[in-house]
Write an enzyme that holds these catalytic residues in place. Structure first.
Site, PDB file in Angstrom:
ATOM      1  N   ASP A 230       0.086 -11.145  -0.881  1.00  0.00           N
ATOM      2  CA  ASP A 230       0.268 -12.270  -1.783  1.00  0.00           C
ATOM      3  C   ASP A 230      -1.103 -12.930  -1.987  1.00  0.00           C
ATOM      4  OD1 ASP A 230       1.598 -14.282  -3.181  1.00  0.00           O
ATOM      5  OD2 ASP A 230       2.276 -15.331  -1.420  1.00  0.00           O
TER       6      ASP A 230
ATOM      7  N   ARG B 120      16.936  -9.373   5.230  1.00  0.00           N
ATOM      8  CA  ARG B 120      15.953  -8.296   5.393  1.00  0.00           C
ATOM      9  C   ARG B 120      16.627  -6.926   5.283  1.00  0.00           C
ATOM     10  NH1 ARG B 120      11.175 -10.540   7.560  1.00  0.00           N
ATOM     11  NH2 ARG B 120      11.450 -12.381   8.859  1.00  0.00           N
TER      12      ARG B 120
ATOM     13  N   VAL C 217      10.271 -12.721  -3.653  1.00  0.00           N
ATOM     14  CA  VAL C 217      11.142 -11.553  -3.519  1.00  0.00           C
ATOM     15  C   VAL C 217      11.710 -11.459  -2.105  1.00  0.00           C
ATOM     16  CG1 VAL C 217      10.077 -10.195  -5.363  1.00  0.00           C
ATOM     17  CG2 VAL C 217       9.137 -10.072  -3.053  1.00  0.00           C
TER      18      VAL C 217
HETATM   19  P1  IMP Z   1      -0.437 -13.700   2.125  1.00  0.00           P
HETATM   20  O1  IMP Z   1      -1.150 -14.066   3.396  1.00  0.00           O
HETATM   21  O2  IMP Z   1      -0.361 -14.866   1.167  1.00  0.00           O
HETATM   22  O3  IMP Z   1      -0.956 -12.463   1.446  1.00  0.00           O
HETATM   23  O4  IMP Z   1       1.073 -13.519   2.499  1.00  0.00           O
HETATM   24  C1  IMP Z   1       1.503 -12.379   3.049  1.00  0.00           C
HETATM   25  C2  IMP Z   1       2.779 -12.573   3.816  1.00  0.00           C
HETATM   26  O5  IMP Z   1       3.597 -13.587   3.258  1.00  0.00           O
HETATM   27  C3  IMP Z   1       3.579 -11.305   3.740  1.00  0.00           C
HETATM   28  O6  IMP Z   1       3.271 -10.491   4.820  1.00  0.00           O
HETATM   29  C4  IMP Z   1       5.003 -11.793   3.758  1.00  0.00           C
HETATM   30  O7  IMP Z   1       5.434 -11.874   5.095  1.00  0.00           O
HETATM   31  C5  IMP Z   1       4.939 -13.173   3.171  1.00  0.00           C
HETATM   32  N1  IMP Z   1       5.351 -13.188   1.746  1.00  0.00           N
HETATM   33  C6  IMP Z   1       4.541 -13.304   0.669  1.00  0.00           C
HETATM   34  N2  IMP Z   1       5.234 -13.291  -0.480  1.00  0.00           N
HETATM   35  C7  IMP Z   1       6.531 -13.160  -0.129  1.00  0.00           C
HETATM   36  C8  IMP Z   1       7.759 -13.053  -0.885  1.00  0.00           C
HETATM   37  O8  IMP Z   1       7.815 -13.099  -2.133  1.00  0.00           O
HETATM   38  N3  IMP Z   1       8.890 -12.905  -0.149  1.00  0.00           N
HETATM   39  C9  IMP Z   1       8.898 -12.854   1.215  1.00  0.00           C
HETATM   40  N4  IMP Z   1       7.784 -12.933   1.955  1.00  0.00           N
HETATM   41  C10 IMP Z   1       6.608 -13.092   1.298  1.00  0.00           C
END
Ligand code: IMP
Ligand code: MG
Length: 184
Positions: free
Chosen positions: A112, A174, A162
């Site tokens: 993300d 999940r 999502v």
């Molecule tokens: P980042 O550090 O912002 O890249 O977030 C990554 C983590 O956030 C992922 O490993 C997921 O566990 C969680 N995450 C990000 N987007 C979503 C989503 O749309 N649904 C569920 N979990 C998410």
């Protein structure tokens, strides 16, 4: 967007299916074949980030034919009820085994902002693996804040929350065999 969720009989939040079970399985099989070819003659360690990466990991393993080991790491970036990374990443559970001189492939559910993976990559790189690559099932590319090189990506998806296939909504859902999008 295909059917509404209730048609498959799963308890789930209000939303729609973004990626059907068959499309997920097809893409995971392709990734498995590609990883097999790229790591031929090697015995990679698949490092799964808990908990979201679990369903993807187990399907990817079954799609692979080359010998490989697995290990797990748990990190926190979201709190319960939160929909965005806090930016503070903590290692809650570390790998069981040393990865020095190993070919490490990180298996992650979704990228993300990129904060979680960039932190984990730096932490693992300092342990001197022979190589370090990333395999992410989903890529929310519009949300990237920190550039992370993704070696394998299942699907690029739009900027929406999502769930399913490992991804949770407040720890639930999940188990769903598809990726759904929250619509309230
Ligand atoms: P980042 O550090 O912002 O890249 O977030 C990554 C983590 O956030 C992922 O490993 C997921 O566990 C969680 N995450 C990000 N987007 C979503 C989503 O749309 N649904 C569920 N979990 C998410
Ligand atoms: Mg995750």
């Amino acid at each position: 967007m295909a059917d509404t969720l209730h048609t498959l009989g799963y308890a789930s939040p209000a939303g729609q299916i973004l990626i059907e079970p068959e499309k997920l399985q097809e893409r995971v099989a392709e990734l498995g074949r590609q990883i097999d070819a790229d790591y031929a003659g090697k015995e990679p360690v698949l490092v799964c980030l808990l908990k979201g990466g679990v369903l993807f990991l187990t399907d990817l393993m079954r799609a692979m034919r080359i010998p490989h080991s697995i290990d797990f790491m748990a990190v926190s970036s979201y709190g319960i009820g939160a929909r965005e990374s806090t930016g503070v990443v903590r290692i809650i559970m570390d790998l069981e085994r040393d990865i020095r001189d190993k070919h490490v492939l990180i298996v992650e559910d979704i990228i993300d902002s990129g904060r979680t993976l960039s932190y984990i990559c730096a932490a693992l790189q300092s342990r001197q693996p022979a190589s370090l690559k990333i395999c992410a099932l989903l890529n929310k590319y519009e949300r990237r804040e920190i550039d992370v090189a993704l070696d394998y990506v299942g699907f690029d998806i739009p900027n929406e929350y999502v769930f399913g296939y490992g991804l949770d909504v407040d720890e639930l859902y999940r188990n769903l065999p598809f990726i759904g999008v929250l619509r309230t």
